[in-house]
Design a protein around this motif. Structure first.
Motif, short mmCIF file in Angstrom:
data_model
loop_
_atom_site.label_atom_id
_atom_site.label_comp_id
_atom_site.label_asym_id
_atom_site.label_seq_id
_atom_site.Cartn_x
_atom_site.Cartn_y
_atom_site.Cartn_z
N UNK A 143 -13.15 -5.66 9.72
CA UNK A 143 -11.81 -5.21 9.90
C UNK A 143 -11.00 -6.31 10.55
N UNK A 144 -11.45 -7.10 11.31
CA UNK A 144 -10.77 -8.41 11.85
C UNK A 144 -10.24 -9.26 10.65
N UNK A 145 -11.24 -9.58 9.62
CA UNK A 145 -10.89 -10.22 8.67
C UNK A 145 -9.71 -9.58 7.41
N UNK A 146 -9.92 -8.11 7.47
CA UNK A 146 -9.03 -7.58 6.43
C UNK A 146 -7.86 -7.60 7.29
N UNK A 147 -7.63 -7.42 8.45
CA UNK A 147 -6.23 -7.36 9.20
C UNK A 147 -5.52 -8.84 8.88
N UNK A 148 -6.38 -10.06 8.82
CA UNK A 148 -5.97 -11.16 8.49
C UNK A 148 -5.36 -11.30 7.14
N UNK A 149 -6.21 -10.72 6.31
CA UNK A 149 -5.53 -10.89 4.88
C UNK A 149 -4.58 -9.70 4.71
N UNK A 150 -4.34 -9.05 5.67
CA UNK A 150 -3.20 -7.81 5.65
C UNK A 150 -3.50 -6.77 4.71
N UNK A 151 -4.61 -6.23 4.81
CA UNK A 151 -5.06 -4.91 4.15
C UNK A 151 -6.07 -4.00 4.84
N UNK A 203 -5.58 -1.05 5.80
CA UNK A 203 -5.63 0.22 5.44
C UNK A 203 -6.32 0.30 4.03
N UNK A 204 -6.73 -0.45 3.54
CA UNK A 204 -7.43 -0.12 2.12
C UNK A 204 -8.85 -0.26 2.46
N UNK A 205 -9.36 -0.31 3.93
CA UNK A 205 -10.84 -0.65 4.11
C UNK A 205 -11.86 0.44 3.40
N UNK A 206 -11.37 1.65 3.13
CA UNK A 206 -12.32 2.51 2.96
C UNK A 206 -12.12 3.11 1.30
N UNK A 207 -11.08 2.19 0.76
CA UNK A 207 -10.93 2.41 -1.01
C UNK A 207 -12.18 1.76 -1.63
#
Ligand SMILES: Nc1ncnc2c1ncn2[C@@H]1O[C@H](COP(=O)(O)OP(=O)(O)OP(=O)(O)O)[C@@H](O)[C@H]1O
Ligand SMILES: [Mg+2]
Lengths: 267, 434
Positions: A143-151, A153-157
C-alpha cells in the motif's frame, strides 16, 4: 515523441539533493558477449554502474538493448565475460541467480502484471514467497508503494480493469515492493498512449529523485536529458558511445549516434 | 433540436441527450424470439421445421416412455401382456420393470447385499469430499442433506419405502445428516481448509469402506460392478489424471532433455494405442510380468491403465493452456526471483488451467464414458451387466429400456460436469475482466 517527456519534466523542478552517485559498484559487465545461435547479439560489453546512477540506454531497433538489460537478471544467458551485480557474480548457479533477481527489479514494456491476481496480490506475491515477509507487513509495504505511484484506491481491482498507464505504475510498485537495489526498465512507456506516458515518467522521475540506481532502455529523450547522468548508445550489439546527457545530445561524436539522434529528434 | 444543418461545419452540442428506452420489439421476449428464431427466411424455415420434427416425434416418445410404460412386472412377456391388455394389441410401451427389478444389480453389481451400506456411505462421503474442491464453501451440502433426510422421513412415514421411519437410522442417512450438520455450522469459507483435508483423506477412507479391512469384512474385486464400478474407475481416473497430466505437460516443456524425452515418449505412446489394448494388457499380459503367485487386483490394474491413458490426453490439453500464456508471465515471475515451483504454482498453472478448463472437462467426460470399455475384459460395469440380464430368460429380448436407462445415467453425470465447467469459467472470468 519526446514532447510528453518534456512536459513531465517541466511540471516541476527536479530535486537533485538525493541523486548522489556513490563509489560503490552496483552492476559491472566485463567483456560480456552473447550469441543467439550463430548470431552475435552483444559484442564485448563493458559497463560499470555505480550505486545511484541513472543510465539511459538508447539505440536503433534490434541493436540489443533489451538483450543487454535482460542479461543482468538472467532472463537471457550470456556466453562469455562476467556480470557482477551487488558483488555477486552471475553464474549458472541457481542460488546466485535467485539472489540477484531479488536485488534487481524489472519493469517491462508490456507491464506483465498477473491478470489472475488483484493489484495488491500482484504487489505482495514476491515479498511473501521470495522474501518470506509476513502477509500483513507485505500488504502494508504494498500500500505504501501503491500510494507512491498514486493508485492506492485500485488495490483490490484486477489488472484488466486498469488503464495502461495505471498498469505500468502498478508494475513499478510491484518491483519496488521487493526493495530492490537496482531497477531495470525496458521501454516502459512505448506501449502507452501519450497522456499516460507522462504519469509513468513522473513516477520514474520520483524514483530517480530518491536515489534509485536505474538502467533504463527508453527513447524518451526529454527524460534522458533531465534525469540520466549517463546516456549509452548501442548499435548492432555494441556500445558505440556513452557520455553525460548534455554532451551526448549536443556533441555526439560518432556518426552513427548523430544519425540516430537526427532521426529520433526529428532534426 | 440545435439546428445542425448538413452544410454547417462547426457544431457544438448544447446539452446532454436523454437516455430513451429501446423501441418496442427490440428487447424483451418478443425481441428475443424475433432476433433468434425468425431473423430471416432461412432462420424462419429452420425454426418451423424444428418445431415440426419435435411435434412429430415427442408424442410417440412420451407415449412409449411414460404413458404406455409398465413398472411392475417380473418378465418381459408379462410386460407385453399388460400393455396389450390396457392399451390394445400391437401397442408399444417401455418395460421399465427390468430396471426396477435389476436396479440394485445395476448400482452395485454383485456386491454383497448386506454390505451395500458401505458403498452408499462412500458415495455420500465422495460428495462431501468433492464439494469443497468445486465450491468456495460447502453450505449447500447442509441444504442438500436436509432435503434428502426430510424426503426419506416423509417416504418412510408414508410407508412408500421399507423400514418406515426406522430406515432413517441406517448408516448412510446418519452419515448424511452428520455431514449436513457439520456443513451447516462449519461450512463457511474460513473452514474450507479442514474440508479439503478430508478430501485428501477420502481415497483411503473409500478404499477401506469398499474393499474392507480394518475390521470391515473384505469384499473381493470380482464382486464389484454396476455404477459402483463406473464411479470407482471414473472418479479415480479423473482425480489422478489431472495431477499426472500437469506433471507430464510441465515435463514436456522442460529444458532438461531427459525429462522432456521421457514425457514426450510416454504421451505419444499412450495416445497412439487404443484404450482397449491397454485394458487387455492390464487384464492378461501384466500377469506375465509379475512374479508368480502375486495377486495384483484387476480393478487396480484397470485403474492404472485408465489413469495413464487419460493423463496423456490431459497433458496435451494442459500444454495448450501453457502455450497460450504470454511469455511475459514467465519472465515477470522469473524476474521477481520466484523459484520454478513457485512460479508454476502461483502464476503459470492457475492461468494455464483456467484456459484449459473446456479441454480438461472434455477429457474428463471422455474418460467417464470410456469406463464402459472395461466390459470388454469381463468387468461387470453397467454395460457388462446387460449381458447377464438379457441372458435371463425373463428379460430375454429387452434392449431399449436397459441401454436407454444406462445412457440416461451417463448423460446426467456428463451433463453435470459440463454445466459445472461452464459455471466455473463464468466465475473465473467475472473476477478478471471488466
Ligand atoms: N530469442 C531470440 N532468438 C534469436 N534472436 C533474437 C532473440 N531475441 C532477440 N533476437 C535478436 O537479437 C537482436 C537484439 O534484440 P533486442 O530485443 O535486444 O533489440 P532491442 O535493441 O531491444 O530492439 P527494440 O528497440 O526493437 O526493442 C535482434 O536482432 C533480434 O532479432
Ligand atoms: Mg527491446
Amino acid at each position: 515523441m519526446n514532447a510528453p517527456a518534456d512536459a513531465a519534466v517541466q511540471d516541476r523542478a527536479i530535486d537533485r539533493s538525493n541523486m548522489k552517485v556513490s563509489d560503490e559498484i552496483a552492476v559491472e559487465l566485463v567483456g560480456m558477449n552473447k550469441w543467439y545461435g550463430e548470431f552475435h547479439v552483444l559484442k564485448d560489453i563493458n559497463l560499470t554502474v555505480n550505486k545511484g546512477e541513472r543510465i539511459v540506454i538508447c539505440g536503433p531497433s534490434g541493436s540489443g538493448k533489451s538483450t543487454l538489460i535482460r542479461c543482468i537478471n538472467r532472463l537471457e544467458e550470456h556466453q562469455k565475460g562476467r556480470i557482477i551485480v551487488d558483488g555477486i557474480e552471475l553464474t549458472s548457479d541457481l542460488k546466485k541467480i535467485d539472489e540477484i533477481r531479488r536485488e534487481v527489479g524489472m519493469v517491462f514494456q508490456h507491464f506483465n502484471l498477473f491478470p489472475h491476481l488483484t493489484i495488491l496480490e500482484n504487489c505482495t506475491l514476491a515479498p511473501i514467497w521470495v522474501r518470506k515477509v509476513p502477509k500483513r507487513e507485505a500488504e502494508q509495504t504494498a500500500m505504501h508503494f501503491l500510494e507512491r505511484v498514486r493508485i492506492p484506491e485500485q488495490a483490490n481491482k484486477y489488472p484488466g480493469q486498469l488503464s495502461g498507464g495505471q498498469q505500468q505504475r502498478v508494475a513499478i510498485a510491484r518491483a519496488l515492493c521487493m526493495r530492490p537495489n537496482v531497477m531495470l526498465f525496458d521501454e516502459p512507456t512505448s506501449a502507452l498512449d501519450p497522456e499516460m506516458i507522462k504519469e509513468v515518467l513522473d513516477t520514474m522521475i520520483g524514483l530517480a529523485e530518491e536515489g534509485m540506481t536505474m538502467l533504463c532502455v527508453t527513447h524518451e529523450m526529454g527524460f534522458a536529458r533531465q534525469v540520466a547522468n549517463r546516456v549509452i548508445f548501442m548499435d548492432r550489439g555494441q556500445i558505440v558511445e556513452q557520455n553525460e546527457p548534455e554532451e551526448f545530445f549536443n556533441n555526439p561524436r560518432s556518426d552513427r549516434t548523430k544519425l540516430f539522434l537526427s532521426q529520433i529528434l526529428g532534426h | 433540436m440545435s439546428g445542425t444543418h448538413a452544410h454547417t461545419v462547426a457544431f457544438v452540442a448544447d446539452g446532454k441527450l436523454p437516455d430513451l428506452p429501446p423501441p418496442p420489439g427490440a428487447s424483451g421476449a418478443i425481441g428475443w424470439i424475433r432476433e433468434n428464431l425468425f431473423s430471416g427466411p432461412l432462420n424462419t424455415i429452420l425454426t418451423l421445421a424444428s418445431i415440426a420434427v419435435v411435434a412429430l416425434a415427442l408424442p410417440g416418445v412420451l407415449d412409449w416412455a411414460l404413458f404406455k410404460s409398465v413398472w411392475n412386472a417380473s418378465s418381459l412377456s408379462e410386460c407385453r401382456s399388460i400393455i396389450a391388455e390396457s392399451f390394445g394389441e400391437g401397442q408399444g410401451g417401455a418395460c421399465w420393470a427390468v430396471i426396477r427389478e435389476r436396479f440394485d444389480q445395476l448400482l452395485y453389481g454383485f456386491y454383497p447385499a448386506e454390505l451395500r451400506w458401505r458403498p452408499n456411505v462412500a458415495f455420500v462421503l465422495l460428495i462431501v469430499a468433492i464439494a469443497p474442491i468445486l465450491f468456495d464453501n460447502v453450505r449447500a451440502l447442509a441444504v442438500g442433506a436436509a432435503a434428502i433426510v426430510a424426503l426419506k422421513a416423509l417416504a418412510g412415514a408414508a410407508g412408500v419405502v421399507d423400514g418406515g421411519v426406522g430406515g432413517l437410522f441406517g448408516a448412510t442417512t446418519v452419515v448424511l445428516a452428520a455431514a449436513g450438520a457439520l456443513a451447516w455450522f462449519f461450512g463457511g469459507g474460513a473452514h474450507r481448509r479442514y474440508w479439503l483435508m478430508f478430501s485428501a483423506a477420502f481415497p483411503v477412507i473409500a478404499y477401506f469402506l469398499l474393499w474392507g479391512g480394518l475390521g470391515l469384512e473384505p469384499v473381493a474385486s470380482s464382486r464389484f460392478g454396476g455404477f459402483l464400478l463406473t464411479m470407482i474407475i471414473g472418479v479415480t481416473g479423473i482425480a489422478a489424471s489431472l495431477p499426472l497430466g500437469i506433471l507430464l505437460a510441465l515435463g514436456r516443456q522442460s529444458k532438461l532433455i531427459f525429462i522432456h524425452a521421457i514425457c514426450v515418449g510416454f504421451i505419444e505412446f499412450i495416445r497412439g494405442v487404443p484404450l482397449i489394448t491397454l485394458l487387455f494388457v492390464a487384464s492378461t499380459l501384466l500377469n506375465y510380468f509379475m512374479p508368480p503367485g502375486t495377486n495384483f487386483d484387476l480393478i487396480l490394474r484397470v485403474l492404472i491403465m485408465v489413469t495413464l491413458f487419460a493423463s496423456a490426453y490431459m497433458a496435451e490439453v494442459i500444454r495448450g493452456g501453457l502455450a497460450a500464456l504470454p511469455k511475459g508471465q514467465y519472465e515477470a515471475a522469473d524476474a521477481m526471483g520466484l523459484t520454478y515451483a513457485q512460479s508454476m504454482r502461483l502464476i503459470v498453472l492457475p492461468q494455464a488451467l483456467k484456459i484449459s478448463i473446456p479441454g480438461i472437462v472434455n477429457t474428463f467426460i471422455g474418460l467417464f464414458k470410456d469406463t464402459t470399455l472395461v466390459a470388454v475384459i469381463g468387468l461387470l460395469d453397467p454395460l457388462g451387466l446387460t449381458n447377464p440380464i438379457r441372458a435371463d430368460s425373463n428379460w430375454n429380448g429387452i434392449v431399449w429400456e436397459l441401454y436407454g436407462f444406462i445412457a440416461f445415467c451417463f448423460f446426467l453425470f456428463c451433463f453435470g460436469m459440463s454445466r459445472y465447467s461452464m459455471h466455473l469459467e463464468g466465475r473465473l472470468r467475472a473476477g478478471e475482466r471488466r
